[in-house]
Write a protein that holds these residues in place. Structure first.
Motif, PDB file in Angstrom:
ATOM      1  N   HIS A  27       0.837  -1.201   0.000  1.00  0.00           N
ATOM      2  CA  HIS A  27       0.000   0.000   0.000  1.00  0.00           C
ATOM      3  C   HIS A  27       0.875   1.254   0.000  1.00  0.00           C
ATOM      4  N   LYS A  28       1.912   1.256   0.794  1.00  0.00           N
ATOM      5  CA  LYS A  28       2.809   2.403   0.872  1.00  0.00           C
ATOM      6  C   LYS A  28       3.509   2.629  -0.465  1.00  0.00           C
ATOM      7  N   ASN A  29       3.935   1.553  -1.110  1.00  0.00           N
ATOM      8  CA  ASN A  29       4.601   1.671  -2.408  1.00  0.00           C
ATOM      9  C   ASN A  29       3.658   2.258  -3.463  1.00  0.00           C
ATOM     10  N   ARG A  30       2.405   1.770  -3.494  1.00  0.00           N
ATOM     11  CA  ARG A  30       1.431   2.289  -4.456  1.00  0.00           C
ATOM     12  C   ARG A  30       1.155   3.764  -4.207  1.00  0.00           C
ATOM     13  N   SER A  31       1.027   4.123  -2.931  1.00  0.00           N
ATOM     14  CA  SER A  31       0.773   5.508  -2.577  1.00  0.00           C
ATOM     15  C   SER A  31       1.933   6.408  -3.004  1.00  0.00           C
ATOM     16  N   THR A  32       3.147   5.959  -2.768  1.00  0.00           N
ATOM     17  CA  THR A  32       4.334   6.721  -3.155  1.00  0.00           C
ATOM     18  C   THR A  32       4.401   6.869  -4.671  1.00  0.00           C
TER      19      THR A  32
END
Length: 112
Positions: A27-32
């Protein structure tokens, strides 16, 4: 006897914790990645879905939206349209006049 079906593997607490951490990282990677794409695109760059384009932009752009508002005569400011100001009463009102006109009760307070 083995009927060809695989037995489910039992999960341990460490497996579910690892899965949760991986999901959070994903989720963090997609958000970034989305944030970087928005920053790179700059201001005003927007792509809409084809159905939205078809329904709103192409349909209503042909005929326009009819309103009774004459926008050319409306006052405007940087924050938007400016409404008409109401006149304000500048004389003071006594407590007795206020109680009579509004039917409020006056309850004295001893400060505690």
């Amino acid at each position: 006897t083995d009927s060809g079906k695989k037995r489910p593997i039992l999960q341990t607490n460490s497996d579910s914790g690892k899965r949760r951490r991986l999901k959070e990282q994903s989720h963090k990677n997609r958000s970034t990645k989305r944030h970087a794409q928005r920053q790179q695109a700059g201001y005003g760059v927007h792509t809409s879905r084809p159905r939205v384009d078809e329904k709103y932009l192409k349909t209503y752009a042909k005929c326009g939206i009819q309103t009774a508002l004459d926008i050319e005569k409306a006052s405007a400011a940087t924050t938007g349209l400016v409404g008409k100001r109401h006149t304000f009463q500048k004389d003071s009102t006594t407590l007795e006049e206020l109680v009579e006109s509004t039917n409020f009760w006056v309850i004295s307070w001893d400060g505690r």
